[in-house]
Design a protein around this motif. Structure first.
Motif, short mmCIF file in Angstrom:
data_model
loop_
_atom_site.label_atom_id
_atom_site.label_comp_id
_atom_site.label_asym_id
_atom_site.label_seq_id
_atom_site.Cartn_x
_atom_site.Cartn_y
_atom_site.Cartn_z
N THR A 102 -0.56 -14.29 8.37
CA THR A 102 0.88 -14.28 8.67
C THR A 102 1.65 -14.05 7.34
O THR A 102 2.82 -13.26 7.50
CB THR A 102 1.30 -15.64 9.24
OG1 THR A 102 0.81 -15.80 10.49
CG2 THR A 102 2.90 -15.50 9.50
N LEU A 103 1.28 -14.56 6.19
CA LEU A 103 2.12 -14.38 4.87
C LEU A 103 1.86 -12.83 4.05
O LEU A 103 2.57 -12.38 3.59
CB LEU A 103 2.29 -15.56 4.21
CG LEU A 103 2.94 -16.69 4.94
CD1 LEU A 103 2.79 -18.01 3.85
CD2 LEU A 103 4.28 -16.55 5.26
N THR A 104 0.54 -12.92 4.07
CA THR A 104 0.21 -11.74 2.87
C THR A 104 0.11 -10.53 3.53
O THR A 104 0.46 -9.53 2.88
CB THR A 104 -1.41 -12.07 2.34
OG1 THR A 104 -1.26 -13.39 1.84
CG2 THR A 104 -1.69 -10.95 1.23
N PHE A 105 -0.22 -10.30 4.68
CA PHE A 105 -0.54 -9.05 5.40
C PHE A 105 1.03 -8.23 5.32
O PHE A 105 1.07 -7.08 4.93
CB PHE A 105 -0.62 -9.11 6.94
CG PHE A 105 -0.70 -7.82 7.70
CD1 PHE A 105 -1.61 -6.90 7.24
CD2 PHE A 105 0.28 -7.63 8.69
CE1 PHE A 105 -1.30 -5.56 8.07
CE2 PHE A 105 0.43 -6.47 9.14
CZ PHE A 105 -0.45 -5.32 8.75
N ALA A 131 9.60 -7.18 4.41
CA ALA A 131 10.13 -8.28 3.69
C ALA A 131 10.64 -9.69 4.40
O ALA A 131 10.48 -10.52 4.26
CB ALA A 131 10.89 -7.70 2.56
N ARG A 132 11.78 -9.09 5.46
CA ARG A 132 12.39 -10.08 6.14
C ARG A 132 11.45 -10.69 7.17
O ARG A 132 11.54 -12.10 7.30
CB ARG A 132 13.46 -9.24 7.09
CG ARG A 132 14.84 -8.96 6.25
CD ARG A 132 15.82 -8.34 7.01
NE ARG A 132 16.79 -7.74 6.47
CZ ARG A 132 18.04 -7.13 6.94
NH1 ARG A 132 18.09 -6.92 8.16
NH2 ARG A 132 18.89 -6.78 6.06
N TRP A 133 10.46 -9.81 7.68
CA TRP A 133 9.52 -10.47 8.50
C TRP A 133 8.69 -11.68 7.65
O TRP A 133 8.61 -12.94 8.34
CB TRP A 133 8.62 -9.50 8.97
CG TRP A 133 7.74 -9.76 10.02
CD1 TRP A 133 7.84 -9.66 11.29
CD2 TRP A 133 6.43 -10.40 10.08
NE1 TRP A 133 6.67 -9.86 12.25
CE2 TRP A 133 5.91 -10.48 11.24
CE3 TRP A 133 5.66 -10.93 8.96
CZ2 TRP A 133 4.56 -11.11 11.68
CZ3 TRP A 133 4.22 -11.64 9.31
CH2 TRP A 133 3.81 -11.62 10.61
N CYS A 134 8.15 -11.59 6.52
CA CYS A 134 7.57 -12.46 5.98
C CYS A 134 8.40 -13.62 5.54
O CYS A 134 7.88 -14.71 5.45
CB CYS A 134 7.28 -11.66 4.38
SG CYS A 134 6.23 -12.99 3.25
N LEU A 135 9.68 -13.43 4.98
CA LEU A 135 10.69 -14.54 4.78
C LEU A 135 10.93 -15.51 5.90
O LEU A 135 10.98 -16.37 5.66
CB LEU A 135 12.01 -14.03 4.09
CG LEU A 135 11.69 -13.30 2.64
CD1 LEU A 135 13.07 -12.44 2.24
CD2 LEU A 135 11.55 -14.25 1.70
N SER A 136 11.06 -14.76 7.06
CA SER A 136 11.20 -15.50 8.32
C SER A 136 10.17 -16.25 8.63
O SER A 136 10.35 -17.77 8.98
CB SER A 136 11.69 -14.66 9.56
OG SER A 136 10.47 -13.97 9.83
#
Length: 225
Positions: A102-105, A131-136
Motif C-alpha cells: 500500500t505505501l511503497t508501490f 503522492a497524494r494517494w500514498c499520503l492519504s
C-alpha cells in the motif's frame, strides 16, 4: 551465513534493518541502482534484477516484506514477530504487508515518473496523484499512532520495519514534510533506534568499501535520471 544483496535506500533496506535488529551475522553485497541496468552479472544471481535478494542456506528470497516475516519468524526469540495465537497477529500481518503493497508501490511511480524517466517521459500529474494517494493511506495510521507507540502488539515488530522503510522512502522523495503529526513523531522514534542507525552506517561503509556510491538514488534532486 546469510547473504543480502542491497542497493542504498532501496527496499532491501528492510531486511538490512531487521538483520541489525536481530543481531544476526550476515554478508552485505552492494550494487549500484538499479542493478538490472548497472550490474549485468547480478542477473545470474537474481533473474529479476531487483533487490533485495537474500540467501540463507538453501533459501532464496526476493520480496522485502516476506523476508522480514521469514527472519522474524525464524528468530522468534528476539520478539520481533507476533505469533499466530496472539490477538494482534492479524494487525501484524496487515501492517507488515501494508508497508510494501500500500505505501511503497505508489512511491515507486512517483520516483519513476518524476525522477528516473528522461524529461520527455515524465508525468507530473502521475507524480502528484500518487503522492497524494500514498499520503492519504499514511493518514489512516495517525489515529492508531496517537494512541500507541508502535503499530501492533504494544511493541516494536517487523511490521514497524516494513512501514518504517516506506517512511524513509517518503522522506527521500519529499513527502516527509506532509506527514501528519502522529506519523511524523512515529518516524522520528524509528530513526532513534540503534539498529536503524547501525543499518545506515553499515550500508554506507559497505558501499564505500565495494566501490558503490553511498548516495541514495531514491533521493529526489540528487540522483540522475
Amino acid at each position: 551465513m546469510i547473504r543480502l544483496h542491497h542497493c542504498v535506500s532501496a527496499r532491501s533496506f528492510r531486511p538490512l534493518w531487521l538483520l541489525e535488529e536481530l543481531g544476526l551475522p550476515y554478508e552485505l553485497v552492494m550494487h549500484p541502482f538499479p542493478p538490472r541496468v548497472h550490474d549485468e552479472a547480478f542477473l545470474e544471481i537474481n533473474p529479476l534484477g531487483t533487490v533485495p535478494a537474500l540467501f540463507d542456506g538453501e533459501v532464496a528470497m526476493t520480496e522485502s516484506a516476506a523476508i522480514c516475516q521469514y527472519l522474524a519468524s525464524r528468530h522468534a526469540e528476539a520478539g520481533l514477530e507476533v505469533a499466530p495465537g496472539d490477538p494482534a497477529y492479524g494487525d501484524y500481518l496487515n501492517f507488515l504487508h501494508f508497508g510494501e503493497a500500500t505505501l511503497t508501490f505508489p512511491q515507486t511511480l512517483v520516483l519513476r515518473y518524476g525522477h528516473f524517466e528522461p524529461p520527455e517521459r515524465r508525468q507530473p500529474q502521475v507524480v502528484e496523484d500518487y503522492a497524494r494517494w500514498c499520503l492519504s493511506r499514511l493518514r489512516t495510521l495517525a489515529p492508531r499512532l496517537e494512541r500507541e507507540g508502535f503499530l501492533c502488539a504494544g511493541r516494536f515488530t517487523a511490521a514497524d520495519v516494513s512501514v518504517g522503510y516506506a517512511l524513509l522512502l517518503a522522506s527521500h522523495i519529499g513527502l516527509g514534510e506532509r506527514f501528519k503529526p502522529a506519523v511524523a513523531a512515529y518516524w522520528a522514534r524509528l530513526q532513534q533506534r540503534e539498529a536503524f542507525r547501525r543499518a545506515l552506517a553499515v550500508e554506507r561503509e559497505a558501499a564505500l568499501a565495494q566501490g558503490v556510491s553511498p548516495e541514495s538514488a531514491m533521493a529526489v534532486g540528487r540522483a540522475s535520471a
